[in-house]
Design a protein around this motif. Structure first.
Motif, PDB file in Angstrom:
ATOM      1  N   GLN A 105      -7.149  -4.093   3.515  1.00  0.00           N
ATOM      2  CA  GLN A 105      -7.056  -3.409   2.226  1.00  0.00           C
ATOM      3  C   GLN A 105      -6.544  -1.989   2.393  1.00  0.00           C
ATOM      4  O   GLN A 105      -5.733  -1.523   1.590  1.00  0.00           O
ATOM      5  CB  GLN A 105      -8.421  -3.396   1.527  1.00  0.00           C
ATOM      6  CG  GLN A 105      -8.398  -2.756   0.146  1.00  0.00           C
ATOM      7  CD  GLN A 105      -7.485  -3.471  -0.835  1.00  0.00           C
ATOM      8  OE1 GLN A 105      -7.841  -4.499  -1.379  1.00  0.00           O
ATOM      9  NE2 GLN A 105      -6.284  -2.946  -1.067  1.00  0.00           N
ATOM     10  N   ALA A 106      -6.978  -1.296   3.439  1.00  0.00           N
ATOM     11  CA  ALA A 106      -6.537   0.081   3.677  1.00  0.00           C
ATOM     12  C   ALA A 106      -5.042   0.156   3.989  1.00  0.00           C
ATOM     13  O   ALA A 106      -4.406   1.185   3.747  1.00  0.00           O
ATOM     14  CB  ALA A 106      -7.340   0.694   4.829  1.00  0.00           C
ATOM     15  N   ARG A 107      -4.491  -0.921   4.471  1.00  0.00           N
ATOM     16  CA  ARG A 107      -3.090  -0.951   4.891  1.00  0.00           C
ATOM     17  C   ARG A 107      -2.122  -1.168   3.719  1.00  0.00           C
ATOM     18  O   ARG A 107      -0.928  -0.928   3.859  1.00  0.00           O
ATOM     19  CB  ARG A 107      -2.937  -2.096   5.906  1.00  0.00           C
ATOM     20  CG  ARG A 107      -1.702  -2.032   6.739  1.00  0.00           C
ATOM     21  CD  ARG A 107      -1.627  -3.180   7.716  1.00  0.00           C
ATOM     22  NE  ARG A 107      -2.664  -3.090   8.728  1.00  0.00           N
ATOM     23  CZ  ARG A 107      -3.159  -4.131   9.389  1.00  0.00           C
ATOM     24  NH1 ARG A 107      -2.719  -5.350   9.165  1.00  0.00           N
ATOM     25  NH2 ARG A 107      -4.097  -3.960  10.288  1.00  0.00           N
ATOM     26  N   VAL A 108      -2.623  -1.636   2.578  1.00  0.00           N
ATOM     27  CA  VAL A 108      -1.740  -2.002   1.466  1.00  0.00           C
ATOM     28  C   VAL A 108      -2.116  -1.232   0.196  1.00  0.00           C
ATOM     29  O   VAL A 108      -3.247  -0.800   0.025  1.00  0.00           O
ATOM     30  CB  VAL A 108      -1.781  -3.518   1.190  1.00  0.00           C
ATOM     31  CG1 VAL A 108      -1.262  -4.291   2.391  1.00  0.00           C
ATOM     32  CG2 VAL A 108      -3.161  -3.998   0.799  1.00  0.00           C
ATOM     33  N   ASP A 109      -1.140  -1.076  -0.700  1.00  0.00           N
ATOM     34  CA  ASP A 109      -1.372  -0.406  -1.980  1.00  0.00           C
ATOM     35  C   ASP A 109      -1.945  -1.350  -3.035  1.00  0.00           C
ATOM     36  O   ASP A 109      -2.591  -0.911  -3.969  1.00  0.00           O
ATOM     37  CB  ASP A 109      -0.068   0.208  -2.510  1.00  0.00           C
ATOM     38  CG  ASP A 109       0.410   1.359  -1.655  1.00  0.00           C
ATOM     39  OD1 ASP A 109      -0.440   2.036  -1.045  1.00  0.00           O
ATOM     40  OD2 ASP A 109       1.635   1.577  -1.588  1.00  0.00           O
ATOM     41  N   ARG A 110      -1.698  -2.625  -2.890  1.00  0.00           N
ATOM     42  CA  ARG A 110      -2.179  -3.600  -3.879  1.00  0.00           C
ATOM     43  C   ARG A 110      -3.676  -3.860  -3.694  1.00  0.00           C
ATOM     44  O   ARG A 110      -4.203  -3.681  -2.600  1.00  0.00           O
ATOM     45  CB  ARG A 110      -1.414  -4.921  -3.738  1.00  0.00           C
ATOM     46  CG  ARG A 110      -1.677  -5.619  -2.404  1.00  0.00           C
ATOM     47  CD  ARG A 110      -0.862  -6.900  -2.258  1.00  0.00           C
ATOM     48  NE  ARG A 110      -1.012  -7.464  -0.930  1.00  0.00           N
ATOM     49  CZ  ARG A 110      -1.987  -8.294  -0.564  1.00  0.00           C
ATOM     50  NH1 ARG A 110      -2.908  -8.645  -1.432  1.00  0.00           N
ATOM     51  NH2 ARG A 110      -2.031  -8.762   0.668  1.00  0.00           N
ATOM     52  N   GLU A 111      -4.337  -4.286  -4.764  1.00  0.00           N
ATOM     53  CA  GLU A 111      -5.720  -4.724  -4.623  1.00  0.00           C
ATOM     54  C   GLU A 111      -5.695  -6.182  -4.157  1.00  0.00           C
ATOM     55  O   GLU A 111      -5.037  -7.027  -4.775  1.00  0.00           O
ATOM     56  CB  GLU A 111      -6.470  -4.626  -5.952  1.00  0.00           C
ATOM     57  CG  GLU A 111      -7.919  -5.063  -5.834  1.00  0.00           C
ATOM     58  CD  GLU A 111      -8.686  -4.887  -7.125  1.00  0.00           C
ATOM     59  OE1 GLU A 111      -9.476  -3.936  -7.212  1.00  0.00           O
ATOM     60  OE2 GLU A 111      -8.479  -5.707  -8.053  1.00  0.00           O
ATOM     61  N   ILE A 112      -6.375  -6.454  -3.056  1.00  0.00           N
ATOM     62  CA  ILE A 112      -6.434  -7.816  -2.522  1.00  0.00           C
ATOM     63  C   ILE A 112      -7.133  -8.713  -3.534  1.00  0.00           C
ATOM     64  O   ILE A 112      -8.220  -8.391  -4.018  1.00  0.00           O
ATOM     65  CB  ILE A 112      -7.141  -7.830  -1.155  1.00  0.00           C
ATOM     66  CG1 ILE A 112      -6.242  -7.153  -0.105  1.00  0.00           C
ATOM     67  CG2 ILE A 112      -7.505  -9.252  -0.739  1.00  0.00           C
ATOM     68  CD1 ILE A 112      -6.874  -7.011   1.266  1.00  0.00           C
ATOM     69  N   ARG A 113      -6.479  -9.810  -3.858  1.00  0.00           N
ATOM     70  CA  ARG A 113      -7.047 -10.752  -4.824  1.00  0.00           C
ATOM     71  C   ARG A 113      -8.166 -11.578  -4.187  1.00  0.00           C
ATOM     72  O   ARG A 113      -8.024 -12.047  -3.055  1.00  0.00           O
ATOM     73  CB  ARG A 113      -5.963 -11.698  -5.337  1.00  0.00           C
ATOM     74  CG  ARG A 113      -4.919 -11.018  -6.187  1.00  0.00           C
ATOM     75  CD  ARG A 113      -3.811 -11.983  -6.566  1.00  0.00           C
ATOM     76  NE  ARG A 113      -2.841 -11.326  -7.446  1.00  0.00           N
ATOM     77  CZ  ARG A 113      -1.593 -11.735  -7.618  1.00  0.00           C
ATOM     78  NH1 ARG A 113      -1.148 -12.810  -6.983  1.00  0.00           N
ATOM     79  NH2 ARG A 113      -0.786 -11.091  -8.432  1.00  0.00           N
TER      80      ARG A 113
END
Length: 157
Positions: free
Chosen positions: A142-150
């Motif tokens: 999660q910290a690596r991406v801008d999107r919210e993990i679904r």
């Protein structure tokens, strides 16, 4: 075994793993699943897993995807995490479930018809805490991406 789990958690949090794993792990899982007639997944040695069969969002074709899952207490259902190994895009199977929530999972040799629900708000927050306790590397993803993990909850139909 605890040392093995710690090592896998550490390795699975690396960017190198995120580059290689999506190409290797699903192929190995499909092969083991086929060879054991649906009774086993290679990745399930570390995390529980399922083979998700969902209808393609655009193609309408049946798509089979090996995935880690978090079984919920009391047999309530399963949580699927759309982490995509910490890659920037949502995995395709999440779009498939959004478009066609009725699906099927194969788990330990049993085919189970399910309905998927995208978790949001407080429900997602509570599930996310449980997911992080279950498999801490998801926090790195999660910290690596801008999107919210679904997160999806699968329940038996």
């Amino acid at each position: 075994m605890v040392i093995g789990v710690r090592a896998v958690r550490k390795v699975s949090s690396t960017r190198g793993f995120a580059l290689v794993a999506p190409h290797v792990i699903p192929a190995l899982d499909r092969a083991v699943h086929r060879l054991t007639r649906g009774k086993a997944l290679l990745s399930a040695l570390m995390l529980p897993g399922v083979i998700l069969t969902a209808t393609g969002a655009r193609s309408g074709l049946s798509r089979r995807t090996p995935l880690a899952c978090m079984p919920e207490e009391g047999g309530r259902g399963w949580i699927l995490v759309g982490s995509n190994f910490g890659r920037t895009d949502h995995p395709a199977w999440t779009a498939n479930l959004l478009a066609h929530p009725d699906a099927e999972i194969s788990r330990k040799g049993e085919d189970i018809p399910v309905t998927a629900h995208l978790l949001q708000g407080e429900e997602r927050d509570a599930a996310w805490k449980a997911v992080l306790a279950f498999w801490p590397p998801y926090a790195t993803y999660q910290a690596r991406v801008d999107r919210e993990i679904r997160l999806f909850r699968l329940v038996r139909r």
